[in-house]
Write a protein that holds these residues in place. Structure first.
Motif, PDB file in Angstrom:
ATOM      1  N   GLU A  75      10.628  17.206  14.069  1.00 37.20           N
ATOM      2  CA  GLU A  75       9.342  17.893  14.163  1.00 37.20           C
ATOM      3  C   GLU A  75       8.855  18.229  12.758  1.00 37.20           C
ATOM      4  OE1 GLU A  75       7.545  21.535  16.748  1.00 37.20           O
ATOM      5  OE2 GLU A  75       9.249  22.051  15.459  1.00 37.20           O
ATOM      6  N   VAL A  76       7.622  17.850  12.439  1.00 34.66           N
ATOM      7  CA  VAL A  76       7.009  18.186  11.159  1.00 34.66           C
ATOM      8  C   VAL A  76       5.955  19.255  11.428  1.00 34.66           C
ATOM      9  CG1 VAL A  76       5.730  17.323   9.171  1.00 34.66           C
ATOM     10  CG2 VAL A  76       7.422  15.858  10.289  1.00 34.66           C
ATOM     11  N   GLY A  77       6.267  20.488  11.068  1.00 33.30           N
ATOM     12  CA  GLY A  77       5.389  21.618  11.347  1.00 33.30           C
ATOM     13  C   GLY A  77       5.998  22.535  12.392  1.00 33.30           C
ATOM     14  N   ASP A 101       9.242  22.858   7.866  1.00 33.83           N
ATOM     15  CA  ASP A 101       8.048  23.647   7.530  1.00 33.83           C
ATOM     16  C   ASP A 101       8.247  24.312   6.178  1.00 33.83           C
ATOM     17  OD1 ASP A 101       5.674  25.373   7.677  1.00 33.83           O
ATOM     18  OD2 ASP A 101       5.778  25.028   9.841  1.00 33.83           O
ATOM     19  N   SER A 102       7.157  24.476   5.449  1.00 32.83           N
ATOM     20  CA  SER A 102       7.184  25.227   4.187  1.00 32.83           C
ATOM     21  C   SER A 102       6.720  26.658   4.389  1.00 32.83           C
ATOM     22  CB  SER A 102       6.285  24.543   3.146  1.00 32.83           C
ATOM     23  OG  SER A 102       4.931  24.581   3.570  1.00 32.83           O
ATOM     24  N   LEU A 134       6.599  15.946   3.017  1.00 30.00           N
ATOM     25  CA  LEU A 134       6.711  14.611   2.440  1.00 30.00           C
ATOM     26  C   LEU A 134       8.054  14.419   1.746  1.00 30.00           C
ATOM     27  CD1 LEU A 134       3.144  13.885   1.006  1.00 30.00           C
ATOM     28  CD2 LEU A 134       4.353  12.580   2.782  1.00 30.00           C
ATOM     29  N   ASP A 135       8.506  15.458   1.052  1.00 29.17           N
ATOM     30  CA  ASP A 135       9.814  15.380   0.400  1.00 29.17           C
ATOM     31  C   ASP A 135      10.929  15.233   1.432  1.00 29.17           C
ATOM     32  OD1 ASP A 135       8.607  15.640  -2.066  1.00 29.17           O
ATOM     33  OD2 ASP A 135       8.981  17.797  -2.219  1.00 29.17           O
ATOM     34  N   VAL A 136      10.849  16.035   2.496  1.00 30.38           N
ATOM     35  CA  VAL A 136      11.886  15.983   3.525  1.00 30.38           C
ATOM     36  C   VAL A 136      11.880  14.621   4.219  1.00 30.38           C
ATOM     37  CG1 VAL A 136      12.712  16.988   5.690  1.00 30.38           C
ATOM     38  CG2 VAL A 136      11.841  18.474   3.875  1.00 30.38           C
ATOM     39  N   ASN A 155      -2.615  15.255   5.212  1.00 28.87           N
ATOM     40  CA  ASN A 155      -1.421  14.463   4.905  1.00 28.87           C
ATOM     41  C   ASN A 155      -0.959  13.587   6.070  1.00 28.87           C
ATOM     42  OD1 ASN A 155      -0.522  14.757   2.181  1.00 28.87           O
ATOM     43  ND2 ASN A 155      -0.003  16.892   2.616  1.00 28.87           N
ATOM     44  N   TYR A 156      -1.704  13.565   7.165  1.00 28.49           N
ATOM     45  CA  TYR A 156      -1.257  12.786   8.322  1.00 28.49           C
ATOM     46  C   TYR A 156      -1.000  11.320   7.966  1.00 28.49           C
ATOM     47  CZ  TYR A 156      -1.532  16.003  12.311  1.00 28.49           C
ATOM     48  OH  TYR A 156      -1.298  16.995  13.236  1.00 28.49           O
ATOM     49  N   GLN A 157      -1.896  10.708   7.203  1.00 27.25           N
ATOM     50  CA  GLN A 157      -1.698   9.300   6.862  1.00 27.25           C
ATOM     51  C   GLN A 157      -0.435   9.113   6.029  1.00 27.25           C
ATOM     52  OE1 GLN A 157      -3.866   6.617   7.894  1.00 27.25           O
ATOM     53  NE2 GLN A 157      -2.012   5.512   7.290  1.00 27.25           N
ATOM     54  N   ARG A 158      -0.190  10.037   5.099  1.00 27.80           N
ATOM     55  CA  ARG A 158       1.016   9.942   4.264  1.00 27.80           C
ATOM     56  C   ARG A 158       2.278  10.121   5.115  1.00 27.80           C
ATOM     57  NH1 ARG A 158      -2.478  13.237   1.172  1.00 27.80           N
ATOM     58  NH2 ARG A 158      -3.273  12.192  -0.695  1.00 27.80           N
TER      59      ARG A 158
END
Length: 249
Positions: A75-77, A101-102, A134-136, A155-158
């Motif tokens: 999960e991102v977020g 998450d950050s 992105l780093d993770v 950042n979705y495309q990245r």
């Protein structure tokens, strides 16, 4: 992208009044722990509570995890942990959710999420990774059966490109991006406002500019994914839009 503390973020609905409430009433209820996370999110993270997964999304994500017979989920977020707990509850005992998450948008969300994971009977399946997504995504080891992305929309495309480049999605896996309708604004995104989000001091101006900027990014992302020969996708009108993606057959 800065995150303001002096605004309450809300997205305009894409449905006629009452439809979301009707859909919620005619969807299986969530477990008590998920309801408690929702309530605590509203109390302790009111500025950004609207970005949290809803009960319909929680049921939907859990159903997808079960149908896919998933064991490994990314999960991102994380925000306050609602989605992570929902997916973990649908995993087998040896399944795992890595959630990233950050906590830049709302630092209080970290405490709510950690408390939710500690209290959940499924908490042992969840590993929270704090850091830049992105780093993770450049470091985490896959493949994952399901990847759910609900983070900063520019950042979705990245995120998408890195997931495919690093082969993080399993051959039969499912990649899900949230908020891909953005209140309907993706059909006709407003032109760039010229407002610099890191400079304006006016909260209303910042919110209008931020919504418009994210709408343009999401419209471009939707078009890019649909045209990408590497994948197949369907954009569902679940809440604020959820795009399901798999490798092209």
């Amino acid at each position: 992208m800065l995150h303001r503390k002096d605004i309450v973020f809300t997205k305009p609905p894409i449905f006629r009044p009452g439809i979301e409430e009707y859909a919620t009433a005619h969807t299986s209820p969530v477990a008590a722990e998920l309801h408690q996370i929702q309530q605590r999110t509203q109390r302790e993270c009111p500025q950004w509570a609207d970005i949290a997964s809803t009960s319909i999304q929680a049921v939907f994500l859990g159903m997808l995890v079960s149908l896919a017979q998933a064991r490994n989920v990314l999960e991102v977020g994380t925000f306050t942990g609602h989605g992570a707990v929902a997916m973990a509850s649908a995993l087998p005992a040896d399944g795992k959710v890595i959630t990233v998450d950050s906590f830049v948008a709302d630092e209080q969300a970290r405490a709510v999420a950690k408390s939710a994971f500690d209290a959940s009977p499924h908490g042992h399946k969840i590993r929270l990774v704090e850091g830049d997504a992105l780093d993770v995504l450049g470091e985490v080891n896959g493949p994952f059966d399901i990847i759910f992305v609900d983070a900063d929309k520019p950042n979705y495309q990245r995120y998408f490109d890195r997931i495919l480049q690093r082969r993080l999605l399993s051959p039969h896996g499912l990649l899900i991006f949230d908020n891909t309708l953005w209140g309907g604004a993706v059909t006709d995104p407003p032109p760039a406002s010229g407002v610099e989000l890191d400079r304006t001091t006016d909260a209303d101006e910042w919110l209008r500019a931020m919504r418009g900027d994210w709408a343009r990014h999401l419209a471009a992302f939707n078009a890019s994914v649909t045209a990408d020969p590497r994948v197949e996708n369907v954009l569902l009108t679940v809440r604020d839009g959820m795009t399901l993606i798999r490798h092209a057959r």
